[in-house]
Design an enzyme around this catalytic site. Structure first.
Site, short mmCIF file in Angstrom:
data_model
loop_
_atom_site.label_atom_id
_atom_site.label_comp_id
_atom_site.label_asym_id
_atom_site.label_seq_id
_atom_site.Cartn_x
_atom_site.Cartn_y
_atom_site.Cartn_z
N GLY A 20 0.82 -1.20 0.00
CA GLY A 20 0.00 0.00 0.00
C GLY A 20 0.85 1.25 0.00
O GLY A 20 0.52 2.25 0.63
N TYR A 165 -13.02 -3.92 10.38
CA TYR A 165 -11.78 -3.16 10.45
C TYR A 165 -11.20 -3.22 11.86
O TYR A 165 -10.01 -3.48 12.06
CB TYR A 165 -12.05 -1.71 10.04
CG TYR A 165 -10.82 -0.83 10.02
CD1 TYR A 165 -9.96 -0.86 8.92
CD2 TYR A 165 -10.52 0.02 11.08
CE1 TYR A 165 -8.82 -0.05 8.89
CE2 TYR A 165 -9.40 0.83 11.06
CZ TYR A 165 -8.55 0.79 9.95
OH TYR A 165 -7.43 1.58 9.93
#
Length: 257
Positions: A20, A165
């Site tokens: 990322g 999450y």
């Protein structure tokens, strides 16, 4: 002989993979490693962002290579590891930063939404740590840095509500401890960074919910600024933290105190 402070933070001749790494805090931390001298392998899912960042970094004189990767797919992960070793010869540092989120009340969250978040944020980190760890074990040296979140440590009745999450980041903190315990005697350190609220593609959707309360109650009364994660990443990647493993460093302006 005790190293000079500049040598403790020097990453020259080190090679780092940053997942990322094309945008946001991943890009920021990758830049910090490169400024300290490290070679970079950046990976991300979107080619347009990855290409743009690689061109920007090369213009700054950084040694950077890149590869598209879905971290939830084991074959993609192994391809990145193999390419890094082929291009740079070894892997010294891994920053597990790739992540996704999905906001929904727990009673409404579908199993597909839950699974996507867990697959990227937790399983993807394990897959990368496993593949890179096998390379680091050959040299009995390395630093793995998992990007967790304060959401893995605390929650709020006022939202946002994102069970997958939160679970993934809490799991990542536990995985950090376990990998540190498993590999510490073989020369590999594993730590985590738990950021508070920083502007990013993921966080910007919920920052409006928190910004006023942060300004009112945080010891440092603001959202994190760009560049304020660089130092922590370089510290954990370098010999400056050579006696630290299994820890989660919180960077949140005091929000969780």
């Amino acid at each position: 002989m005790v190293k000079h402070i500049k040598d403790l933070f020097d990453l020259s001749e080190k090679t780092a993979i940053v997942t990322g790494g094309s945008r946001g805090i991943g890009k920021e931390m990758a830049e910090g490693l490169a400024e300290a001298g490290a070679n970079l392998m950046l990976c991300a899912r979107r080619e347009e962002w990855l290409t743009e960042t690689v061109e920007e970094f090369r213009a700054k004189g950084f040694h950077v290579h890149a590869k598209l990767c879905d971290v939830s797919k084991q074959e993609n992960v192994q391809d990145v590891v193999d390419e890094t070793v082929k291009h740079f010869g070894k892997i010294d540092i891994l920053i597990n930063n790739a992540g996704v989120s999905w906001g929904a009340m727990p009673e409404d969250m579908t199993i597909e939404q839950w699974q996507k978040v867990i697959d990227v944020n937790l399983t993807g980190c394990f897959l990368f740590a496993q593949a890179v760890g096998k390379e680091m074990l050959k040299h009995e040296s390395g630093s793995i840095i998992n990007i967790a979140s304060i959401s893995g440590m605390t929650s709020s009745a006022n939202g946002p509500y994102y069970a997958g999450y939160v679970a993934s980041k809490a799991g990542l903190i536990g995985l950090t401890r376990e990998l540190a315990a498993s590999w510490g005697r073989k020369g590999i350190r594993v730590n985590a960074i738990a950021p508070g609220f920083f502007h990013s593609r993921l966080a910007d959707k919920v920052i409006d919910l928190y910004e006023s309360s942060i300004q009112e109650s945080n010891p440092i009364p603001r959202i994190g600024n760009e560049g304020e994660l660089k130092g922590t990443a370089v510290f954990l990647a370098s010999d400056a933290s050579s006696y630290i493993t299994g820890q989660t460093i919180v960077v949140d302006g005091g929000m969780t105190v």
